[in-house]
Design an enzyme around this catalytic site. Structure first.
Site, PDB file in Angstrom:
ATOM      1  N   TYR A 131       0.961  -1.086   0.024  1.00 37.29           N
ATOM      2  CA  TYR A 131       0.001  -0.032   0.063  1.00 37.29           C
ATOM      3  C   TYR A 131       0.755   1.302   0.085  1.00 37.29           C
ATOM      4  O   TYR A 131       1.714   1.293   0.643  1.00 37.29           O
ATOM      5  CB  TYR A 131      -0.869   0.090   1.089  1.00 37.29           C
ATOM      6  CG  TYR A 131      -1.754   1.169   1.151  1.00 37.29           C
ATOM      7  CD1 TYR A 131      -2.823   1.334   0.309  1.00 37.29           C
ATOM      8  CD2 TYR A 131      -1.572   2.381   1.912  1.00 37.29           C
ATOM      9  CE1 TYR A 131      -3.708   2.469   0.262  1.00 37.29           C
ATOM     10  CE2 TYR A 131      -2.177   3.656   1.837  1.00 37.29           C
ATOM     11  CZ  TYR A 131      -3.320   3.593   1.081  1.00 37.29           C
ATOM     12  OH  TYR A 131      -3.989   4.685   0.978  1.00 37.29           O
ATOM     13  N   TRP A 133       1.135   5.567  -2.003  1.00 36.17           N
ATOM     14  CA  TRP A 133       0.643   6.576  -2.994  1.00 36.17           C
ATOM     15  C   TRP A 133       1.853   6.413  -4.037  1.00 36.17           C
ATOM     16  O   TRP A 133       1.514   6.866  -5.367  1.00 36.17           O
ATOM     17  CB  TRP A 133       0.771   8.004  -2.366  1.00 36.17           C
ATOM     18  CG  TRP A 133      -0.505   8.301  -2.086  1.00 36.17           C
ATOM     19  CD1 TRP A 133      -1.560   7.733  -1.302  1.00 36.17           C
ATOM     20  CD2 TRP A 133      -1.186   9.414  -2.597  1.00 36.17           C
ATOM     21  NE1 TRP A 133      -2.780   8.067  -1.307  1.00 36.17           N
ATOM     22  CE2 TRP A 133      -2.563   9.439  -1.743  1.00 36.17           C
ATOM     23  CE3 TRP A 133      -0.961  10.430  -3.324  1.00 36.17           C
ATOM     24  CZ2 TRP A 133      -3.351  10.426  -2.295  1.00 36.17           C
ATOM     25  CZ3 TRP A 133      -1.728  11.638  -3.436  1.00 36.17           C
ATOM     26  CH2 TRP A 133      -3.025  11.297  -2.963  1.00 36.17           C
TER      27      TRP A 133
END
Ligand SMILES: Nc1nc2c(c(=O)[nH]1)N[C@H]1C(S)=C(S)[C@@H](COP(=O)(O)OP(=O)(O)OC[C@H]3O[C@@H](n4cnc5c(=O)[nH]c(N)nc54)[C@H](O)[C@@H]3O)O[C@H]1N2
Ligand SMILES: Nc1nc2c(c(=O)[nH]1)N[C@H]1C(S)=C(S)[C@@H](COP(=O)(O)OP(=O)(O)OC[C@H]3O[C@@H](n4cnc5c(=O)[nH]c(N)nc54)[C@H](O)[C@@H]3O)O[C@H]1N2
Ligand SMILES: [Mo]
Length: 792
Positions: A131, A133
């Site tokens: 996980y 960005w």
């Protein structure tokens, strides 16, 4: 020279200034589009995209970040792991130094380890959720590539949902049949400006959040929309623990609310509407399911508790006449209830979202211009941007053959409790037994809650591989670290489905150190394991950029729009979508004709009562919205010992932990630490003044922070931004102000299992004596490639 390389050079030549020797190329980050200015092969400036009316100051941190001493320059292996592989002392992660090795050696170690773990323990022992960005470019998006690589090699355990709006993602489909109002479109600003008279913003409309768009902003528009709304006479009410959640320019009325009690406030507003006959009974009958049971709950029939404004005053700290007055005001005019994503990032975070939909349903304005509910108008730039259904650039991760994932924020639970069962959205599942973790494009030692607990869990897997461009706290806790290029060191294509630009990202400089593109690292690893053809589909960087652009062209053609060919796009540097001719109003079709456009719920209506959720039998997510006290909040008995509610919000001066060591972020540190905002009375009671170093602590941990005394903050609430690089001096003290040593690591409920980061009680004390030196922005001890002789 062919394709992109040729075009890039042509472009570069064209924009080369004869006088200064500067070249400039178009590029993009999550904080905005820009032109990279290069001189003698070195990046010297990032100038904002010409069409961006309000570029982000975060661009000013980029040059020093690209050349930061914190860059990972060569592949590196943790000493203990290099010596003893899977038998190493795993508690030495974060303590051990590193040994640089050649790319060939590093890739072979990773390839061998993947094969060993898959063979010995099976695919379900490999965790590749990864996980985070990553970067704005969609081809070189590290998390997508990690998935593509691991899926094509047989699969991995994945993560479902996200930290941003994970509770909403799993709740909303039961209530309104979709979670598109958090992932996609909500009633747009043009429509709000044209029709809305009153906006109630739970969690405010913080301009700081408008710096960022996932996938990159071509145009920072949030400030512009807010100003236009003010000029159109729209009134704003901000319900938030801090006044700082709206800019002064919109003259919002501030209602200070105790954190995590918004559901109680909305219930009391609903109660006022009901008892005063201000609710829209016809709307509730035609468009909603189960209002009667909910009305009984408001009136206290099942539990003897009337959800009156006096009841709510005791919970929320908002006076009863303010609550009922607000209910009457919203009923008397065209009003929009918009709720920040933060509200569902607390324990029982499903409830405020369900309740906001219910309140809007009682007002009967859903589907009307400027009315109803929305989420996140102030959570990210681009939410509410008028934008047609044009495609954004997309790279497919492929399909995970294992088909197994955990709820995103149950990471530590998974590592600590293999084989344990848990419930998730109506199903019972078990945690896999993870032996190897692969992470690229995320920073769990930034994003996860209760980091001391994560530290213990992190010692469980035999092997951890991380790609990053910098020695982040997560990279410093990996066994094998592979240096990734940054956006500026490769060609890419980016853009957000919330923004009207698609942007070309030209390589500006050669890779720093021996960094390689994640795509190339994975291609090579896939080649060693003989699944390169599936991973790359036979395409290189250029081939992929053309394919991604082709996806855009095809999607545009469906909307009747012809786009320039790839080469022309690449040379221009961007593609600009036309403004839509019509406003977007959430659920307009459903409102007009609910039989022709039913919602995707069992009843086809808005489910104020959900039989599906009733069937789950969860006491932490009952079948209609309800006030459920969070595990930690100011009304909990624990608040006698821990009297302050810690709100951890998004940092104004960076994106999460990215560029924490950059000058924009450093300028906001207080006495070198992350700031903690504290109300004057709470500060005085503890002898704390502006600029003091303080210790913020609870039973889970403690961190140092720099105090800012803030009168615009509710009593008994402290606010810390996230993002300070984790810098523990053992488990008892984090030196830099990473608030995730204090946050609570439990799921929002058995329904969504999303993070409960915003439900944490703490206390604060003045730090007496000298503060310990920080190591947050230092490299680990590294034995250099040249010095390590045979080991390399
Ligand atoms: N207490 C608390 N915690 C929170 C939140 C909160 O509100 N409160 N918010 C949560 C939310 S909403 C989110 S989205 C998460 C964010 O959590 P993350 O997304 O994990 O945070 P980032 O700092 O953006 O991490 C991205 C990492 O990817 C690296 N990276 C960037 N580009 C590349 C690349 O091209 N290749 C590789 N290999 N690496 C790259 C960066 O250097 C960085 O280390 O945090 C969550 N955590
Ligand atoms: N500059 C910058 N912008 C960002 C990001 C970043 O890292 N930096 N991250 C981006 C990401 S990934 C995301 S998901 C979004 C997140 O968007 P949000 O979740 O909306 O952002 P936050 O800053 O976490 O929270 C907004 C405000 O909600 C208030 N709040 C917290 N708890 C409560 C509560 O219980 N009740 C009420 N009424 N208010 C509460 C806080 O005061 C906080 O300032 O932001 C995005 N924007
Ligand atoms: Mo997020």
């Amino acid at each position: 020279m062919t394709g992109i390389h040729r075009i890039m050079n042509e472009h570069t030549n064209e924009t080369k200034s004869a006088v200064s020797g500067e070249t400039r190329v178009p590029s993009l980050s999550h904080w905005g589009a820009f032109e990279a200015v290069v001189e003698n092969g070195r990046l010297i400036r990032c100038e904002p995209f010409r069409k961006d009316p309000a570029p982000s100051r975060l661009l000013n941190s980029m040059v020093e970040q690209v050349y930061s001493p914190l860059r990972v320059l060569r592949p590196a292996v943790r000493r203990g792991w290099l010596a003893q592989r899977e038998g190493s002392d795993r508690t030495a992660r974060g303590v051990d130094g590193y040994v640089e090795v050649s790319w060939d050696a590093a890739l072979q170690l990773v390839a061998d380890e993947l094969q060993r773990v898959r063979t010995q323990y099976g695919t379900e022992s490999l965790f590749g959720g990864s996980y985070g960005w990553s970067s704005a470019g969609r081809l070189h998006h590290a998390r997508t590539l990690t998935h593509r690589f691991l899926y094509s090699g047989g699969g991995c355990v994945d993560q479902q949902g996200n930290y941003s709006w994970g509770a909403a993602q799993f709740l909303l489909p039961h209530v309104i049949g979709t979670y598109a109002p958090v992932s996609g479109r909500v009633t747009d600003w043009n429509n709000i400006i044209g029709h809305t008279r009153l906006i109630i913003a739970f969690g405010g409309l913080a301009l700081k959040n408008g710096e960022i768009t996932s996938g990159g902003a071509g145009e920072h528009s949030m400030g512009k929309w807010l100003n236009e709304a003010v000029q159109a006479g729209v009134e704003f009410v901000s319900v938030s623990p801090t006044r700082a959640d709206t800019p002064d320019t919109i003259n919002a009325e501030w209602i200070g609310v105790r954190p995590n009690t918004d559901t109680a406030m909305m219930l009391a507003m609903a109660h006022t509407l009901l008892v005063e006959g201000l609710h829209d009974a016809a709307f509730l009958a035609r468009y909603c399911e189960g209002f009667d049971a909910f009305a009984d709950y408001l009136l206290g029939k099942p539990d003897g508790v009337v959800k009156s404004s006096r009841w709510a005053e005791a919970l929320t700290g908002v006076s009863h006449d303010v609550i009922s007055g607000l209910a009457r005001r919203v009923a008397a005019t065209r009003s929009m209830i918009t709720v920040a994503w933060s509200l569902q990032r607390g324990h029982h975070g499903e409830q405020p979202y369900w309740m906001a939909v219910t309140l809007a349903a009682m007002l009967g304005q859903i589907g009307l211009p400027g009315g109803g509910f929305a989420f996140g108008h102030g959570s990210m730039n681009g939410v509410g941007n008028p934008r047609g259904n044009f495609p954004g650039p997309e790279m497919s991760p492929g399909k995970n053959p294992l088909g197994r994932g955990i709820p995103v924020a149950r990471l530590t639970d998974m590592l600590l409790s293999p084989g344990a069962s848990y419930e998730f959205n109506g199903r019972t599942q078990t945690y896999p037994d993870i032996q190897m973790v692969y992470w690229a494009g995320g920073n769990p030692f930034h994003h996860h809650q209760d980091l001391n607990r994560l530290m213990r869990a992190w010692a469980k897997p035999q092997t951890i591989v991380v790609h990053d461009s910098w020695w982040t706290p997560t990279a410093r806790r990996a066994d094998i670290v592979l240096p990734a290029t940054t956006t500026l060191e490769r060609n890419d294509i980016g853009g957000s489905s919330r923004d009207r630009f698609v942007l070309a990202m030209h390589q500006a400089i050669p890779p720093v150190g021996f960094a390689r593109n994640d795509f190339d690292i994975y291609s090579e690893l896939a080649a060693r394991a003989e699944h390169e053809a599936v991973f790359s589909d036979g395409l290189d960087e250029q081939g992929w950029l053309r394919r991604i652009y082709q996806g855009i062209a095809t999607g545009c053609a469906k909307q009747g729009m012809t786009v320039p060919d790839f080469d022309a796009f690449w040379q221009t540097g961007h593609l600009e979508y036309p403004a839509p001719k019509e406003d977007f109003v959430l659920f307009e079709g459903f409102r007009r004709d609910p039989d022709a456009y039913p919602l995707n719920t069992p009843s086809g209506k808005i489910e104020i009562f959900s039989r599906t959720i009733a069937g789950f039998g969860y006491d932490d997510c009952p079948p209609h919205p309800a006030w459920l006290p969070p595990h930690e909040w100011l009304g909990a008995t624990e608040s006698a010992q821990w009297p302050l509610h810690l709100v951890t919000n998004q940092p104004a001066d960076k994106l999460h932990s990215q560029m924490d060591a950059g000058k924009v972020s450093l300028a906001d540190k207080v006495s070198g630490r992350a700031p903690v905002r504290i109300n004057p009375e709470d500060a005085a009671a503890r002898g704390i003044r502006n600029g003091d170093i303080v210790r913020v602590y609870n039973t889970r941990g403690a961190c140092l922070a720099g105090a800012i005394v803030d009168p615009g903050l509710m009593a008994n609430v402290v606010v810390m931004p996230t993002g300070a690089w984790f810098d523990p001096q053992g488990p008892s003290l984090e030196r830099h102000g990473n608030p995730n040593v204090l946050t609570l690591d439990i799921g929002t409920s058995r329904l969504a299992q999303a993070p409960s980061a915003l439900s944490a009680l703490v206390d604060v004390a003045l730090w007496a004596g000298p503060a310990p030196d920080m190591k947050a922005h230092q490299r680990p001890e590294i034995m250099s490639y040249d010095a390590c002789g045979e080991q390399c």
